[in-house]
Scaffold this active site. Sequence first.
Site, short mmCIF file in Angstrom:
data_model
loop_
_atom_site.label_atom_id
_atom_site.label_comp_id
_atom_site.label_asym_id
_atom_site.label_seq_id
_atom_site.Cartn_x
_atom_site.Cartn_y
_atom_site.Cartn_z
N TYR A 62 0.83 -1.21 0.00
CA TYR A 62 0.00 0.00 0.00
C TYR A 62 0.86 1.26 0.00
O TYR A 62 0.50 2.27 -0.59
CB TYR A 62 -0.99 -0.01 1.18
CG TYR A 62 -2.17 -0.91 0.89
CD1 TYR A 62 -3.28 -0.44 0.19
CD2 TYR A 62 -2.15 -2.25 1.28
CE1 TYR A 62 -4.35 -1.28 -0.10
CE2 TYR A 62 -3.21 -3.09 0.99
CZ TYR A 62 -4.31 -2.60 0.29
OH TYR A 62 -5.36 -3.44 -0.02
N ASN A 113 -13.72 4.75 -5.79
CA ASN A 113 -12.25 4.84 -5.88
C ASN A 113 -11.65 5.27 -4.55
O ASN A 113 -12.27 5.98 -3.77
CB ASN A 113 -11.86 5.83 -6.98
CG ASN A 113 -12.42 5.40 -8.33
OD1 ASN A 113 -12.64 4.22 -8.55
ND2 ASN A 113 -12.67 6.36 -9.20
N HIS A 158 -15.49 2.95 -0.63
CA HIS A 158 -14.50 1.90 -0.37
C HIS A 158 -13.33 2.39 0.48
O HIS A 158 -12.25 1.82 0.45
CB HIS A 158 -13.99 1.31 -1.69
CG HIS A 158 -15.03 0.50 -2.41
ND1 HIS A 158 -14.90 0.10 -3.72
CD2 HIS A 158 -16.22 0.02 -1.99
CE1 HIS A 158 -15.98 -0.59 -4.07
NE2 HIS A 158 -16.79 -0.64 -3.05
N CYS A 170 -1.43 3.04 16.28
CA CYS A 170 -2.53 3.98 16.54
C CYS A 170 -2.15 4.95 17.66
O CYS A 170 -1.69 4.53 18.73
CB CYS A 170 -3.77 3.19 16.94
SG CYS A 170 -5.16 4.22 17.42
N CYS A 183 -4.74 4.11 20.76
CA CYS A 183 -4.69 2.89 21.57
C CYS A 183 -3.43 2.06 21.37
O CYS A 183 -3.24 1.05 22.02
CB CYS A 183 -5.93 2.02 21.29
SG CYS A 183 -5.93 1.29 19.64
N ALA A 235 -14.54 9.13 -20.19
CA ALA A 235 -15.10 10.20 -19.35
C ALA A 235 -14.32 11.50 -19.53
O ALA A 235 -14.89 12.58 -19.53
CB ALA A 235 -15.08 9.77 -17.89
#
Length: 246
Positions: free
Chosen positions: A67, A102, A119, A148, A151, A232
Amino acid sequence: MKFERTLIEKIRQAQRIVFFTGAGVSQESGIPTFRDGPNSVWQHFDPEVYATVPGFDKNPTKVWEWYWERRQTFKALKPNAAHHVIAAWQEKIQKVTVITQNIDGFHQRAGSQSVIELHGSLAMDKCRANGHSFKHDGNSVFDEHPSCAECGSLLRPDVVWFGEALPDVAYYQAEMDCSNCDVLICIGCSMDIYPAANLPYTAIASGAYLIQINLNSTNLNEVANCNLRGKAGEIMPALWQAVYEN
Ligand SMILES: [Zn+2]
């Protein structure tokens, strides 16, 4: 490019318009589709590994690396003419909502203010334990074990993975906007993933005029009031011109 008179009039008269966008819009910016087509992401990468909770739990560092690379790629790409024209519509119509499948954040980058991300977003992290959500800090140094701030548990990308439901609040808002719009324009959505694929039917049932812009035919072809076949990034500027500059 020629457009039907009714289509032009419907857009001119609309007070509330919803744009519902899918992979086809960002594909023209160079972002590969995730699911559809021969070069889609899941043709090359195993979604079990990169897009499921068990895959993440098994090897979070591997998933995060992947990612993180996508974040770098997305940063280098740009919104296209379709994203910009959609954003420009805010100046012309009282209420404009963008509902998108997207995760690239290109609508916001192009200036759209009301964007519902069905999403999730690649710009967001959320914690694995409690779902605390944060905007990614944007630094370009890879963090092997992001945690995080609330936490201390491991963070994961705040995107919807296989086997996960769409975010409740986002979907509810999308349904509300679809049932309260005069015109719905579906752009580059493959229309075969539910429940998102129900949204156009919600709009039709509430009396909205439905326009579809897509390279391919979809389930919506028979119910749309108007089908515009093509890119588009070419159709949207031409449509704008036909509505406001003729
Ligand atoms: Zn947390």
